[in-house]
Design an enzyme around this catalytic site. Sequence first.
Site, short mmCIF file in Angstrom:
data_model
loop_
_atom_site.label_atom_id
_atom_site.label_comp_id
_atom_site.label_asym_id
_atom_site.label_seq_id
_atom_site.Cartn_x
_atom_site.Cartn_y
_atom_site.Cartn_z
N TRP A 75 29.08 -63.93 58.12
CA TRP A 75 28.61 -63.48 59.44
C TRP A 75 29.80 -63.11 60.31
O TRP A 75 30.83 -63.77 60.26
CB TRP A 75 27.83 -64.60 60.13
CG TRP A 75 26.38 -64.61 59.77
CD1 TRP A 75 25.81 -65.23 58.69
CD2 TRP A 75 25.32 -63.97 60.48
NE1 TRP A 75 24.47 -65.02 58.70
CE2 TRP A 75 24.13 -64.25 59.79
CE3 TRP A 75 25.28 -63.20 61.63
CZ2 TRP A 75 22.91 -63.79 60.21
CZ3 TRP A 75 24.05 -62.73 62.06
CH2 TRP A 75 22.88 -63.02 61.35
N SER B 115 28.06 -69.95 58.15
CA SER B 115 28.80 -71.20 58.36
C SER B 115 28.02 -72.42 57.91
O SER B 115 28.61 -73.40 57.44
CB SER B 115 29.18 -71.33 59.84
OG SER B 115 30.12 -70.34 60.18
N VAL C 286 32.44 -68.72 61.74
CA VAL C 286 32.34 -68.50 63.18
C VAL C 286 30.88 -68.62 63.58
O VAL C 286 30.00 -68.11 62.91
CB VAL C 286 32.95 -67.15 63.61
CG1 VAL C 286 32.25 -65.98 62.96
CG2 VAL C 286 32.94 -67.00 65.12
N HIS D 26 20.13 -73.15 68.60
CA HIS D 26 20.61 -72.93 67.23
C HIS D 26 22.12 -73.16 67.11
O HIS D 26 22.59 -73.79 66.17
CB HIS D 26 20.24 -71.50 66.80
CG HIS D 26 20.72 -71.12 65.44
ND1 HIS D 26 20.13 -71.60 64.29
CD2 HIS D 26 21.73 -70.30 65.03
CE1 HIS D 26 20.75 -71.09 63.24
NE2 HIS D 26 21.72 -70.30 63.67
N PHE E 32 39.83 -77.11 58.81
CA PHE E 32 38.71 -76.72 59.66
C PHE E 32 39.06 -75.43 60.39
O PHE E 32 39.75 -75.43 61.40
CB PHE E 32 38.40 -77.84 60.65
CG PHE E 32 37.12 -77.61 61.42
CD1 PHE E 32 35.90 -77.87 60.85
CD2 PHE E 32 37.16 -77.12 62.71
CE1 PHE E 32 34.71 -77.67 61.55
CE2 PHE E 32 35.99 -76.90 63.43
CZ PHE E 32 34.76 -77.18 62.84
N ARG F 139 40.85 -65.57 68.49
CA ARG F 139 41.31 -66.63 67.61
C ARG F 139 41.36 -66.20 66.14
O ARG F 139 41.72 -66.97 65.26
CB ARG F 139 40.39 -67.84 67.75
CG ARG F 139 40.54 -68.52 69.10
CD ARG F 139 39.32 -69.38 69.45
NE ARG F 139 39.51 -70.07 70.72
CZ ARG F 139 39.40 -69.51 71.92
NH1 ARG F 139 39.11 -68.23 72.03
NH2 ARG F 139 39.58 -70.21 73.02
#
Length: 158
Positions: A26, A58, A81, A89, A114, A128
């Site tokens: 995604w 994810s 992500v 959700h 992580f 990021r």
Amino acid sequence: MSGNGAPELVVESCTGLRVAVVAAQWHEKVMNGLVGGALRALDELRIQERTILRVPGSFELPVVVKALAGQGYDAVVALGVVIRGGTPHFDYVCQGVTQGLAKISIDTGVPVGFGVLTCDTEEQALDRAGIENSNEDKGYEAVTTAAVTATILRSLPT
């Protein structure tokens, strides 16, 4: 910026480490950046034994990470992500993924890097993702922290 105060990691030796990277699909632009950063880190750390797998989203990361943690990898990195929307959700997915990955690392003793971004906006995620004009490279950081942790575990007396 969320990266303020991050430590400068010193990597002693990653020779012989086996590292797997599991990445969600995604949000393709963000994910391509995260995977690119992970690959740069693997190259810089000279980690030759590597596996890169893609999963749908994810939420699917923990089950594949757990399978790989049981296959002799020294570290497994989870990249994904989740961007906040108008429903709960976001909270359920973020909580499930975070708790699942932490449990896998603790239960197996295999470090789990992580690299799951949990952002309010797509702009935050892109910032990021380690792409052009990003302030952070979380894919790179996730591999590096997992490798450093694996080398620490390797150095512990048996």
